[in-house]
Design a protein around this motif. Sequence first.
Motif, PDB file in Angstrom:
ATOM      1  N   SER A 240      15.941   9.387  -4.119  1.00  0.00           N
ATOM      2  CA  SER A 240      16.087  10.696  -3.477  1.00  0.00           C
ATOM      3  C   SER A 240      15.597  10.673  -2.036  1.00  0.00           C
ATOM      4  CB  SER A 240      15.284  11.744  -4.255  1.00  0.00           C
ATOM      5  OG  SER A 240      13.889  11.508  -4.091  1.00  0.00           O
ATOM      6  N   GLY A 241      14.767   9.678  -1.718  1.00  0.00           N
ATOM      7  CA  GLY A 241      14.140   9.646  -0.399  1.00  0.00           C
ATOM      8  C   GLY A 241      12.773  10.302  -0.381  1.00  0.00           C
ATOM      9  N   GLY A 242      12.379  10.933  -1.503  1.00  0.00           N
ATOM     10  CA  GLY A 242      11.067  11.558  -1.612  1.00  0.00           C
ATOM     11  C   GLY A 242       9.984  10.509  -1.836  1.00  0.00           C
ATOM     12  N   LEU A 243       8.746  10.980  -1.943  1.00  0.00           N
ATOM     13  CA  LEU A 243       7.601  10.082  -2.096  1.00  0.00           C
ATOM     14  C   LEU A 243       7.775   9.126  -3.275  1.00  0.00           C
ATOM     15  CD1 LEU A 243       4.573   9.270  -1.596  1.00  0.00           C
ATOM     16  CD2 LEU A 243       3.997  11.056  -3.249  1.00  0.00           C
ATOM     17  N   ASP A 244       8.045   9.677  -4.458  1.00  0.00           N
ATOM     18  CA  ASP A 244       8.044   8.888  -5.699  1.00  0.00           C
ATOM     19  C   ASP A 244       9.071   7.758  -5.644  1.00  0.00           C
ATOM     20  OD1 ASP A 244       6.585  11.192  -6.143  1.00  0.00           O
ATOM     21  OD2 ASP A 244       8.105  12.090  -7.442  1.00  0.00           O
ATOM     22  N   SER A 245      10.328   8.117  -5.307  1.00  0.00           N
ATOM     23  CA  SER A 245      11.379   7.088  -5.328  1.00  0.00           C
ATOM     24  C   SER A 245      11.241   6.117  -4.151  1.00  0.00           C
ATOM     25  CB  SER A 245      12.769   7.737  -5.355  1.00  0.00           C
ATOM     26  OG  SER A 245      13.000   8.498  -4.203  1.00  0.00           O
ATOM     27  N   SER A 246      10.596   6.571  -3.051  1.00  0.00           N
ATOM     28  CA  SER A 246      10.361   5.656  -1.923  1.00  0.00           C
ATOM     29  C   SER A 246       9.360   4.576  -2.323  1.00  0.00           C
ATOM     30  CB  SER A 246       9.851   6.431  -0.705  1.00  0.00           C
ATOM     31  OG  SER A 246      10.835   7.350  -0.258  1.00  0.00           O
ATOM     32  N   VAL A 247       8.291   4.982  -3.033  1.00  0.00           N
ATOM     33  CA  VAL A 247       7.313   4.005  -3.526  1.00  0.00           C
ATOM     34  C   VAL A 247       7.987   3.052  -4.516  1.00  0.00           C
ATOM     35  CG1 VAL A 247       5.221   3.714  -4.914  1.00  0.00           C
ATOM     36  CG2 VAL A 247       5.303   5.475  -3.138  1.00  0.00           C
ATOM     37  N   LEU A 248       8.782   3.616  -5.438  1.00  0.00           N
ATOM     38  CA  LEU A 248       9.445   2.782  -6.447  1.00  0.00           C
ATOM     39  C   LEU A 248      10.358   1.747  -5.784  1.00  0.00           C
ATOM     40  CD1 LEU A 248      10.169   2.105  -9.382  1.00  0.00           C
ATOM     41  CD2 LEU A 248      11.879   3.935  -9.313  1.00  0.00           C
ATOM     42  N   LEU A 249      11.170   2.205  -4.817  1.00  0.00           N
ATOM     43  CA  LEU A 249      12.103   1.282  -4.167  1.00  0.00           C
ATOM     44  C   LEU A 249      11.333   0.211  -3.391  1.00  0.00           C
ATOM     45  CD1 LEU A 249      15.052   0.573  -3.700  1.00  0.00           C
ATOM     46  CD2 LEU A 249      15.048   2.079  -1.709  1.00  0.00           C
ATOM     47  N   HIS A 250      10.240   0.592  -2.722  1.00  0.00           N
ATOM     48  CA  HIS A 250       9.436  -0.372  -1.970  1.00  0.00           C
ATOM     49  C   HIS A 250       8.866  -1.439  -2.914  1.00  0.00           C
ATOM     50  CE1 HIS A 250       5.920  -1.875   0.388  1.00  0.00           C
ATOM     51  NE2 HIS A 250       6.791  -1.757   1.388  1.00  0.00           N
ATOM     52  N   LEU A 251       8.357  -0.997  -4.064  1.00  0.00           N
ATOM     53  CA  LEU A 251       7.826  -1.944  -5.056  1.00  0.00           C
ATOM     54  C   LEU A 251       8.922  -2.888  -5.538  1.00  0.00           C
ATOM     55  CD1 LEU A 251       5.606   0.517  -7.128  1.00  0.00           C
ATOM     56  CD2 LEU A 251       4.755  -1.530  -5.972  1.00  0.00           C
ATOM     57  N   LEU A 252      10.124  -2.352  -5.769  1.00  0.00           N
ATOM     58  CA  LEU A 252      11.232  -3.189  -6.235  1.00  0.00           C
ATOM     59  C   LEU A 252      11.649  -4.207  -5.176  1.00  0.00           C
ATOM     60  CD1 LEU A 252      13.294  -0.433  -8.081  1.00  0.00           C
ATOM     61  CD2 LEU A 252      12.387  -2.508  -9.145  1.00  0.00           C
ATOM     62  N   VAL A 253      11.621  -3.793  -3.917  1.00  0.00           N
ATOM     63  CA  VAL A 253      11.957  -4.729  -2.829  1.00  0.00           C
ATOM     64  C   VAL A 253      10.924  -5.855  -2.782  1.00  0.00           C
ATOM     65  CG1 VAL A 253      12.111  -4.948  -0.309  1.00  0.00           C
ATOM     66  CG2 VAL A 253      13.248  -3.042  -1.465  1.00  0.00           C
ATOM     67  N   ARG A 254       9.640  -5.517  -2.948  1.00  0.00           N
ATOM     68  CA  ARG A 254       8.591  -6.551  -2.989  1.00  0.00           C
ATOM     69  C   ARG A 254       8.800  -7.488  -4.181  1.00  0.00           C
ATOM     70  NH1 ARG A 254       2.885  -3.872  -3.075  1.00  0.00           N
ATOM     71  NH2 ARG A 254       2.275  -6.072  -3.203  1.00  0.00           N
ATOM     72  N   LEU A 255       9.161  -6.878  -5.319  1.00  0.00           N
ATOM     73  CA  LEU A 255       9.390  -7.685  -6.525  1.00  0.00           C
ATOM     74  C   LEU A 255      10.580  -8.612  -6.334  1.00  0.00           C
ATOM     75  CD1 LEU A 255       8.093  -7.888  -9.347  1.00  0.00           C
ATOM     76  CD2 LEU A 255       9.826  -6.285 -10.171  1.00  0.00           C
ATOM     77  N   ARG A 256      11.617  -8.103  -5.654  1.00  0.00           N
ATOM     78  CA  ARG A 256      12.806  -8.932  -5.376  1.00  0.00           C
ATOM     79  C   ARG A 256      12.422 -10.150  -4.531  1.00  0.00           C
ATOM     80  NH1 ARG A 256      17.443  -6.271  -1.775  1.00  0.00           N
ATOM     81  NH2 ARG A 256      15.719  -6.438  -0.291  1.00  0.00           N
ATOM     82  N   THR A 257      11.567  -9.915  -3.531  1.00  0.00           N
ATOM     83  CA  THR A 257      11.109 -11.010  -2.672  1.00  0.00           C
ATOM     84  C   THR A 257      10.381 -12.064  -3.503  1.00  0.00           C
ATOM     85  OG1 THR A 257      10.853  -9.453  -0.851  1.00  0.00           O
ATOM     86  CG2 THR A 257       9.738 -11.578  -0.617  1.00  0.00           C
ATOM     87  N   GLN A 258       9.512 -11.596  -4.407  1.00  0.00           N
ATOM     88  CA  GLN A 258       8.783 -12.541  -5.262  1.00  0.00           C
ATOM     89  C   GLN A 258       9.730 -13.297  -6.189  1.00  0.00           C
ATOM     90  OE1 GLN A 258       5.468 -10.881  -7.381  1.00  0.00           O
ATOM     91  NE2 GLN A 258       4.436 -10.160  -5.526  1.00  0.00           N
ATOM     92  N   SER A 259      10.723 -12.574  -6.723  1.00  0.00           N
ATOM     93  CA  SER A 259      11.641 -13.208  -7.685  1.00  0.00           C
ATOM     94  C   SER A 259      12.459 -14.311  -7.013  1.00  0.00           C
ATOM     95  CB  SER A 259      12.563 -12.173  -8.334  1.00  0.00           C
ATOM     96  OG  SER A 259      13.611 -11.792  -7.460  1.00  0.00           O
ATOM     97  N   HIS A 260      12.694 -14.156  -5.704  1.00  0.00           N
ATOM     98  CA  HIS A 260      13.405 -15.211  -4.953  1.00  0.00           C
ATOM     99  C   HIS A 260      12.586 -16.496  -4.952  1.00  0.00           C
ATOM    100  CE1 HIS A 260      17.030 -13.456  -3.243  1.00  0.00           C
ATOM    101  NE2 HIS A 260      16.379 -12.321  -3.062  1.00  0.00           N
ATOM    102  N   GLN A 261      11.266 -16.322  -4.977  1.00  0.00           N
ATOM    103  CA  GLN A 261      10.388 -17.501  -4.882  1.00  0.00           C
ATOM    104  C   GLN A 261      10.303 -18.268  -6.198  1.00  0.00           C
ATOM    105  OE1 GLN A 261       6.737 -15.709  -3.543  1.00  0.00           O
ATOM    106  NE2 GLN A 261       7.568 -15.148  -1.544  1.00  0.00           N
ATOM    107  N   TRP A 262      10.305 -17.517  -7.326  1.00  0.00           N
ATOM    108  CA  TRP A 262      10.093 -18.229  -8.595  1.00  0.00           C
ATOM    109  C   TRP A 262      11.336 -18.310  -9.495  1.00  0.00           C
ATOM    110  CZ3 TRP A 262       7.032 -13.383  -8.780  1.00  0.00           C
ATOM    111  CH2 TRP A 262       7.602 -12.413  -9.596  1.00  0.00           C
ATOM    112  N   SER A 263      12.437 -17.678  -9.096  1.00  0.00           N
ATOM    113  CA  SER A 263      13.614 -17.674  -9.974  1.00  0.00           C
ATOM    114  C   SER A 263      14.838 -18.170  -9.231  1.00  0.00           C
ATOM    115  CB  SER A 263      13.859 -16.256 -10.493  1.00  0.00           C
ATOM    116  OG  SER A 263      15.088 -16.182 -11.171  1.00  0.00           O
TER     117      SER A 263
END
Length: 448
Positions: free
Chosen positions: A27-50
């Motif tokens: 939505s662009g609000g606080l909650d979904s912005s945090v969620l998307l940011h966490l997922l982007v960080r997780l994606r970066t990590q997954s590139h390293q180990w998967s």
Amino acid sequence: MANMHDLLLMTLADQIGQHKKILVGFSGGLDSSVLLHLLVRLRTQSHQWSSEPMALRAIHIHHGLNLKADLWVEHCRQVCADWQVDFRTEKVQLDTRLNGIEAAARNARYHAFQRELQQDEILITAQHLDDQAETFLLALKRGSGPAGLSSMPARMPFAGTTLIRPLLNVSRAELEEYAQTQKLQWVEDDSNQDDRYDRNFLRLNIMPLLNQRWPHFSQAVSRSASLCGEQEQLLDELLQESLDSLITAEGAISIPPLEGSSEAKRNALLRRWLSQCGVKMPAREQLQRIWSEVALARQDAEPRFRLGSYDIRRYRQQLWLLPQYQNLAGTILAWDLQQALTLPDGLGMLLCAKENGMTVRKPTGNEQVTIRFGVQGNISIVGRQHSRHSKKLWQEFGVAPWLRERTPLLYYNEKLIAALGVFITKEGQNLPDDEGISVQWKKITHHI
């Protein structure tokens, strides 16, 4: 606070598990912005180990309710471009006739999610601990039972895949702290300050008081919701065998065994039957009326109870859940036998075929061919010496009451020739030395 942020990331990774294709509601609000940011960080990590990288997409739903809605779309588009996330937006129309604007927006949102989801892709949404507490209190206000009070599950089947809400144990305050530390920017929906909406009323006026008095109130409510969910799951397991024995191959539910059950067990079984059919849960008073007005109606009655966009009817000591059919009584369709005839209300089509049809005599040159619906009175059919009333004939051929009005009736002028797929009248009998015609009814959609 870095530890708390790492813990959030670990919790998210744990909940997503092996899933590699993710659609996130943004939505662009606080909650979904945090969620998307966490997922982007997780994606970066997954590139390293998967060897198989995470495919991350975001969808923004434009409800058209706020003057700033177009600006929010652009904000979300820019965030996704910055974070290299595939971005989709969908504008939805709200149907507020049934349950008001909040429910309409939610329904539109989830229908859009359903349309957008790709194969093997999971949906992730950003509801958090405070949302869960509000949902519980709203269910309490409606007088919900354990199913409603179980509120939002962290994980549930959705649209042939899985919906995950990974932030349900995280408070809004924790999300805000994360967003500020990570220097995230988000949009604020000014309608969130309008306490005419029930959820906003709770969030703005009630929850602060409760949390002030009892600092862990939201966690306690979430625990109660979870316990209600466990109770429902246990009941599902304990009742499944009974339910399977009651439901027929056509999806109806048998009445006689329910008559010997306690009211509590009967209601629990009826609710689960309706739930399996994908119907919104009826209120207790509606369940009582379904039982007393339909299941227990006098034997010669043809009772019906309207439940949302469905009808519940009784036939042969069973309850049937049916779509609300169009009333076809009085419909007359002229039919040129050289052409296929499309029937109304999804009933399919009629055509003259060489085989697999019902063989009747050919109309004479001055007989007009029509298709009609609903017949009353005495009828003489092929193979019977005496005429019988139409109701008795339908019963004899095992045609359910709601299908009697939906069976195409072939007429030549005012003479009933056949109820297609059921019987041929003496007026329609094809004599051995006549060529006759074979009428085939192709049922494109088949309802119960």
